[in-house]
Design a protein around this motif. Structure first.
Motif, PDB file in Angstrom:
ATOM      1  N   SER B  15      41.451  22.408  19.618  1.00  0.00           N
ATOM      2  CA  SER B  15      41.245  21.335  19.036  1.00  0.00           C
ATOM      3  C   SER B  15      41.093  21.297  17.371  1.00  0.00           C
ATOM      4  O   SER B  15      41.408  20.401  16.487  1.00  0.00           O
ATOM      5  CB  SER B  15      39.766  20.547  19.623  1.00  0.00           C
ATOM      6  N   ILE B  17      42.438  23.619  15.782  1.00  0.00           N
ATOM      7  CA  ILE B  17      43.726  23.870  14.878  1.00  0.00           C
ATOM      8  C   ILE B  17      44.418  22.582  14.789  1.00  0.00           C
ATOM      9  O   ILE B  17      45.249  22.217  13.767  1.00  0.00           O
ATOM     10  CB  ILE B  17      44.563  24.790  15.927  1.00  0.00           C
ATOM     11  N   LEU B  18      44.595  21.783  15.782  1.00  0.00           N
ATOM     12  CA  LEU B  18      45.423  20.615  15.786  1.00  0.00           C
ATOM     13  C   LEU B  18      44.569  19.304  14.784  1.00  0.00           C
ATOM     14  O   LEU B  18      45.376  18.701  14.219  1.00  0.00           O
ATOM     15  CB  LEU B  18      45.445  19.841  17.149  1.00  0.00           C
ATOM     16  N   ASN B  21      45.680  19.458  11.004  1.00  0.00           N
ATOM     17  CA  ASN B  21      47.003  18.874  10.780  1.00  0.00           C
ATOM     18  C   ASN B  21      46.740  17.374  10.566  1.00  0.00           C
ATOM     19  O   ASN B  21      46.540  16.897  11.888  1.00  0.00           O
ATOM     20  CB  ASN B  21      48.278  19.433  11.474  1.00  0.00           C
ATOM     21  N   THR B  24      48.910  15.720  13.790  1.00  0.00           N
ATOM     22  CA  THR B  24      48.429  16.130  14.964  1.00  0.00           C
ATOM     23  C   THR B  24      47.002  15.506  15.424  1.00  0.00           C
ATOM     24  O   THR B  24      46.259  15.333  16.498  1.00  0.00           O
ATOM     25  CB  THR B  24      48.480  17.716  15.335  1.00  0.00           C
TER      26      THR B  24
END
Lengths: 151, 95
Positions: B15, B17-18, B21, B24
């Motif tokens: 979560s 990491i996304l 961006n 995302t």
């Protein structure tokens, strides 16, 4: 839908080739579990199916583009409907179950912009043998039979 | 850091990491804010805390110093990150 699941080494190689073409930027992924064993078998040109099918592969990544691809291929996804297996993203902590210094023995390969690192077969099997469940032991036997590891 | 079960650790790690961006992140928000998501209201209640957990440099320190260790642990706050339901995630691709 007929049962397909994951059992042939070529399935892993085809998947990685396809994702290598999809990535827009360089990214790295570590592959553990039975998917890693199938990968090693594919590199040796082994075609024999795994004795116990797997429903998923277990990658680990720090890359957002790869993580998104993995979310797109999670359980219940179109990817799973098409391939018969899905992607189960694992956290960094899953690497703690591998023997120390596994990275010194791992293998890396590029698929387009995708770099895949796979621990050595002995290291992939270590947590399975420790767990000792029938499917894990069947995977270990399959690896020995196909000379991925020494007896 | 308090050790998390692998499932919780995966939810927190990916979560975060996304979330970094913007594209995302929008996909995550589409899923979590969707009227059909069973935990939408719960997410709204704890939205600021969850968002802070996703953006902070050190999740354990965030729980201890910001969220409040008297009320939250890393495990319980991680579980406030809503699950990603594939049908909604797939729909978010078109947005």
């Amino acid at each position: 839908m007929p049962r397909r699941e994951l059992k042939y080494p070529a399935q892993v190689e085809q998947w990685l080739n396809a994702w290598g073409q999809k990535l827009q930027n360089p990214g790295e992924m570590i592959l553990i579990g039975s998917g890693g064993l199938l990968w090693h078998a594919a590199q040796k040109g082994i075609a024999s199916p795994m004795s116990e099918n797997s429903m998923d592969v277990d990658p680990i990544t720090q890359n957002d583009e790869i993580a998104e691809l993995c979310y797109d291929a999670q359980i219940g996804s179109l990817f799973e409907k098409e391939n018969g297996w899905h992607i189960n993203l694992m956290p960094n902590g899953a690497l703690d179950g591998l023997p120390p210094d596994w990275q010194k023995r791992s293998t890396k390969k590029h698929y387009g912009l995708l770099q895949v690192e796979v621990p050595a077969p002995e290291d992939l099997l270590a947590p399975k043998i420790k767990r000792g469940e029938p499917r894990d032991l069947a995977h270990a036997q399959w690896a020995r039979y196909n000379s991925l590891v020494k007896v | 850091m308090t050790s998390l079960a692998l499932e919780d650790e995966a939810r927190l790690q990916y979560s975060r990491i996304l979330w970094k961006n913007p594209r995302t992140r929008n996909r995550l928000l589409f899923v979590w804010e969707h009227p059909e998501h069973p935990h939408r209201e719960r997410f709204e209640e704890n939205r600021q805390l969850v968002q802070g957990l996703l953006e902070c440099p050190d999740p354990q320190a965030y729980v201890d110093t910001v969220a409040g260790a008297d009320k939250w642990s890393l495990r319980t706050l991680t579980r406030e990150i809503p699950a990603v339901i594939w049908s909604l995630w797939d729909e978010s691709k078109q947005k």
